[in-house]
Design a protein around this motif. Structure first.
Motif, PDB file in Angstrom:
ATOM      1  N   THR A   1       0.839  -1.184   0.000  1.00  0.00           N
ATOM      2  CA  THR A   1       0.000   0.000   0.000  1.00  0.00           C
ATOM      3  C   THR A   1       0.880   1.242   0.000  1.00  0.00           C
ATOM      4  OG1 THR A   1      -1.886   1.045   1.122  1.00  0.00           O
ATOM      5  CG2 THR A   1      -0.158   0.126   2.524  1.00  0.00           C
ATOM      6  N   ARG A   2       0.260   2.393  -0.172  1.00  0.00           N
ATOM      7  CA  ARG A   2       1.015   3.643  -0.173  1.00  0.00           C
ATOM      8  C   ARG A   2       1.466   3.968   1.251  1.00  0.00           C
ATOM      9  NH1 ARG A   2       3.594   4.762  -3.595  1.00  0.00           N
ATOM     10  NH2 ARG A   2       3.389   7.035  -3.597  1.00  0.00           N
ATOM     11  N   PRO A   3       2.568   4.685   1.388  1.00  0.00           N
ATOM     12  CA  PRO A   3       3.069   5.034   2.728  1.00  0.00           C
ATOM     13  C   PRO A   3       2.078   5.894   3.508  1.00  0.00           C
ATOM     14  CG  PRO A   3       4.759   5.387   1.044  1.00  0.00           C
ATOM     15  CD  PRO A   3       3.480   5.125   0.308  1.00  0.00           C
ATOM     16  N   ASP A   4       2.233   5.906   4.826  1.00  0.00           N
ATOM     17  CA  ASP A   4       1.416   6.775   5.676  1.00  0.00           C
ATOM     18  C   ASP A   4       1.492   8.209   5.150  1.00  0.00           C
ATOM     19  OD1 ASP A   4       1.332   4.432   7.056  1.00  0.00           O
ATOM     20  OD2 ASP A   4       2.221   5.198   8.903  1.00  0.00           O
ATOM     21  N   ALA A   5       0.353   8.892   5.171  1.00  0.00           N
ATOM     22  CA  ALA A   5       0.291  10.239   4.598  1.00  0.00           C
ATOM     23  C   ALA A   5      -0.315  11.214   5.596  1.00  0.00           C
ATOM     24  CB  ALA A   5      -0.535  10.219   3.324  1.00  0.00           C
ATOM     25  N   PRO A   6       0.109  12.501   5.564  1.00  0.00           N
ATOM     26  CA  PRO A   6      -0.473  13.496   6.469  1.00  0.00           C
ATOM     27  C   PRO A   6      -1.937  13.732   6.147  1.00  0.00           C
ATOM     28  CG  PRO A   6       0.993  14.542   4.868  1.00  0.00           C
ATOM     29  CD  PRO A   6       1.163  13.073   4.709  1.00  0.00           C
ATOM     30  N   SER A   7      -2.739  13.902   7.203  1.00  0.00           N
ATOM     31  CA  SER A   7      -4.172  14.086   7.008  1.00  0.00           C
ATOM     32  C   SER A   7      -4.722  14.985   8.101  1.00  0.00           C
ATOM     33  CB  SER A   7      -4.882  12.731   7.025  1.00  0.00           C
ATOM     34  OG  SER A   7      -6.274  12.875   6.862  1.00  0.00           O
TER      35      SER A   7
ATOM     36  N   THR B   1       5.194  -0.814   2.463  1.00  0.00           N
ATOM     37  CA  THR B   1       4.853   0.557   2.071  1.00  0.00           C
ATOM     38  C   THR B   1       6.003   1.239   1.341  1.00  0.00           C
ATOM     39  OG1 THR B   1       5.578   1.348   4.243  1.00  0.00           O
ATOM     40  CG2 THR B   1       3.226   0.859   3.977  1.00  0.00           C
ATOM     41  N   PRO B   2       6.403   0.725   0.186  1.00  0.00           N
ATOM     42  CA  PRO B   2       7.496   1.388  -0.535  1.00  0.00           C
ATOM     43  C   PRO B   2       7.062   2.755  -1.052  1.00  0.00           C
ATOM     44  CG  PRO B   2       6.452  -0.255  -1.928  1.00  0.00           C
ATOM     45  CD  PRO B   2       5.856  -0.424  -0.552  1.00  0.00           C
ATOM     46  N   GLN B   3       7.988   3.714  -1.044  1.00  0.00           N
ATOM     47  CA  GLN B   3       7.692   4.994  -1.685  1.00  0.00           C
ATOM     48  C   GLN B   3       7.426   4.779  -3.170  1.00  0.00           C
ATOM     49  OE1 GLN B   3       7.238   8.028  -0.554  1.00  0.00           O
ATOM     50  NE2 GLN B   3       7.796   7.699   1.595  1.00  0.00           N
TER      51      GLN B   3
ATOM     52  N   PHE C   1      11.998  -3.402  -1.567  1.00  0.00           N
ATOM     53  CA  PHE C   1      10.654  -3.932  -1.811  1.00  0.00           C
ATOM     54  C   PHE C   1      10.705  -5.114  -2.771  1.00  0.00           C
ATOM     55  CE2 PHE C   1       7.052  -3.909  -4.824  1.00  0.00           C
ATOM     56  CZ  PHE C   1       6.082  -4.415  -3.971  1.00  0.00           C
ATOM     57  N   LEU C   2      11.452  -4.989  -3.846  1.00  0.00           N
ATOM     58  CA  LEU C   2      11.546  -6.077  -4.825  1.00  0.00           C
ATOM     59  C   LEU C   2      12.132  -7.331  -4.190  1.00  0.00           C
ATOM     60  CD1 LEU C   2      12.815  -4.023  -7.893  1.00  0.00           C
ATOM     61  CD2 LEU C   2      10.489  -4.849  -7.484  1.00  0.00           C
ATOM     62  N   ASP C   3      13.125  -7.154  -3.343  1.00  0.00           N
ATOM     63  CA  ASP C   3      13.718  -8.318  -2.667  1.00  0.00           C
ATOM     64  C   ASP C   3      12.688  -9.005  -1.764  1.00  0.00           C
ATOM     65  OD1 ASP C   3      16.131  -7.865  -3.895  1.00  0.00           O
ATOM     66  OD2 ASP C   3      17.053  -6.856  -2.158  1.00  0.00           O
TER      67      ASP C   3
ATOM     68  N   GLY D   1      -2.424   3.021  -6.559  1.00  0.00           N
ATOM     69  CA  GLY D   1      -2.036   4.427  -6.600  1.00  0.00           C
ATOM     70  C   GLY D   1      -0.608   4.707  -6.975  1.00  0.00           C
ATOM     71  N   ALA D   2       0.102   3.713  -7.523  1.00  0.00           N
ATOM     72  CA  ALA D   2       1.472   3.938  -7.991  1.00  0.00           C
ATOM     73  C   ALA D   2       1.722   3.058  -9.210  1.00  0.00           C
ATOM     74  CB  ALA D   2       2.485   3.619  -6.896  1.00  0.00           C
ATOM     75  N   LEU D   3       2.558   3.542 -10.115  1.00  0.00           N
ATOM     76  CA  LEU D   3       2.899   2.767 -11.300  1.00  0.00           C
ATOM     77  C   LEU D   3       3.814   1.605 -10.910  1.00  0.00           C
ATOM     78  CD1 LEU D   3       3.553   5.619 -13.905  1.00  0.00           C
ATOM     79  CD2 LEU D   3       1.532   4.142 -13.723  1.00  0.00           C
ATOM     80  N   VAL D   4       3.502   0.430 -11.411  1.00  0.00           N
ATOM     81  CA  VAL D   4       4.276  -0.763 -11.095  1.00  0.00           C
ATOM     82  C   VAL D   4       5.253  -1.037 -12.235  1.00  0.00           C
ATOM     83  CG1 VAL D   4       4.175  -3.211 -10.503  1.00  0.00           C
ATOM     84  CG2 VAL D   4       2.304  -1.676  -9.828  1.00  0.00           C
ATOM     85  N   PRO D   5       6.561  -1.053 -11.957  1.00  0.00           N
ATOM     86  CA  PRO D   5       7.549  -1.237 -13.031  1.00  0.00           C
ATOM     87  C   PRO D   5       7.573  -2.687 -13.524  1.00  0.00           C
ATOM     88  CG  PRO D   5       8.641  -1.212 -10.912  1.00  0.00           C
ATOM     89  CD  PRO D   5       7.195  -0.899 -10.638  1.00  0.00           C
ATOM     90  N   PRO D   6       8.040  -2.892 -14.756  1.00  0.00           N
ATOM     91  CA  PRO D   6       8.104  -4.253 -15.309  1.00  0.00           C
ATOM     92  C   PRO D   6       8.853  -5.240 -14.425  1.00  0.00           C
ATOM     93  CG  PRO D   6       8.466  -2.651 -17.050  1.00  0.00           C
ATOM     94  CD  PRO D   6       8.417  -1.874 -15.767  1.00  0.00           C
TER      95      PRO D   6
END
Length: 308
Positions: free
Chosen positions: A31-37, A61-63, A70-72, A88-93
């Motif tokens: 998921t996306r990292p913790d975000a200010p709210s 929660t990788p940036q 994360f890949l490892d 909510g983030a682009l996933v690389p090949p």
């Protein structure tokens, strides 16, 4: 199958529930990292992270999902498949290639219609009569992968984006698990998307959500419903922004100029380029949402007042 799930907002939770209740093994949640709210801008866990925390499931929660750490970890987990719902983030090949069956995405439109970040909002805004959900193989292109399965959903005349997305999230969760079951059984067949019928659904901005009262009533209605609940339709009253909930037709209303207000005993009318609309809820800055008639009495709307 061994599953790592990728998702972030509340709309991902029905799919998480469905996977948790299935025969598949949920290893971790990406998921996306913790975000200010909020006003204090305190860091807050995503809905998906909070769901996993409650159940003692590992959260990643990788940036950016191309980070080596994360890949490892993804390779160590060795998932058979990574289902995705509004991550909510682009996933690389390089990440797409790790699971045996790749990443499969639940997208809330009938692809190739409304590819992009805001398919539900655009379907409502453009007056589509129906939409749906698609589960497709994630690839490098924007929602371009072959489709495993779809479902359809009628868009009701009063649907907000929130209403419609809520139904699609629940029904789509069942579709996603059905596709995962078929992949495990070796029975899934992904069909390439057609080359025609492609439409794009870029993110809806706060600027997009500003109501244009010089538009016809049907267009004003669609804009408000499409931007409800987020980012929230708004207009300007006495130089300050106010947010608006969905309005309704007022066929018996007297003619009004675009933006002009008329307060009656049980409703507040506002003019458009065609027929007036009856306002629903109004929320002034720093205030709670309230019925339009209560708002109008509180601010003492006069005959010279208007929205702009």
């Amino acid at each position: 199958m061994r599953i790592v799930f990728a998702g972030t907002p509340e709309v991902a939770l029905p799919s998480l529930d469905a996977i948790a209740d299935s025969d598949h093994e949920l290893l971790a949640v990406v998921t996306r990292p913790d975000a200010p709210s909020g006003r204090g801008r305190q860091l807050v866990r995503s809905h998906a992270a909070a769901w996993a925390d409650e159940r003692g499931i590992e959260v990643l929660t990788p940036q950016r999902p191309r980070e080596p750490e994360f890949l490892d970890r993804l390779r160590e987990l060795a998932p058979d498949c990574v289902p995705v719902v509004a991550y909510g983030a682009l996933v690389p090949p390089v990440a797409l290639e790790i699971p045996v069956h790749g990443w499969v995405n639940l997208h809330f439109s009938l692809l190739p219609a409304w590819r992009g970040a805001a398919p539900v909002q655009h379907a409502v805004w453009h007056g589509d009569e129906f939409t749906g959900a698609s589960v497709f193989q994630l690839e490098a292109g924007l929602d371009t992968g072959p489709v495993f399965g779809t479902l359809t959903e009628v868009i009701r005349p009063t649907d907000t984006s929130g209403d419609l997305l809520g139904r699609l999230a629940v029904d789509g969760a069942g579709l996603l698990v059905t596709v995962l079951d078929a992949i495990e059984a070796g029975a899934a067949r992904a069909v390439p998307q057609p080359a025609d019928g492609i439409t794009l659904a870029p993110k809806i901005t706060v600027e997009d959500a500003e109501v244009r009262w010089d538009e016809p009533a049907f267009a004003v209605d669609r804009r408000i419903r499409a931007t409800t609940p987020a980012p929230g339709a708004w207009t300007t009253f006495r130089g300050e922004r106010v947010k608006l909930g969905p309005a309704s037709p007022a066929p018996d209303a007297p003619a009004l100029k675009p933006g002009d207000l008329l307060v009656e005993k049980k409703r507040v009318l506002v003019g458009t380029a065609t027929a007036p609309l009856a306002l629903g809820e109004v929320r002034a800055a720093g205030k709670k949402a309230m019925a339009a008639v209560d708002w109008a009495r509180g601010v003492r709307v006069g005959t010279e007042d208007s929205f702009s």
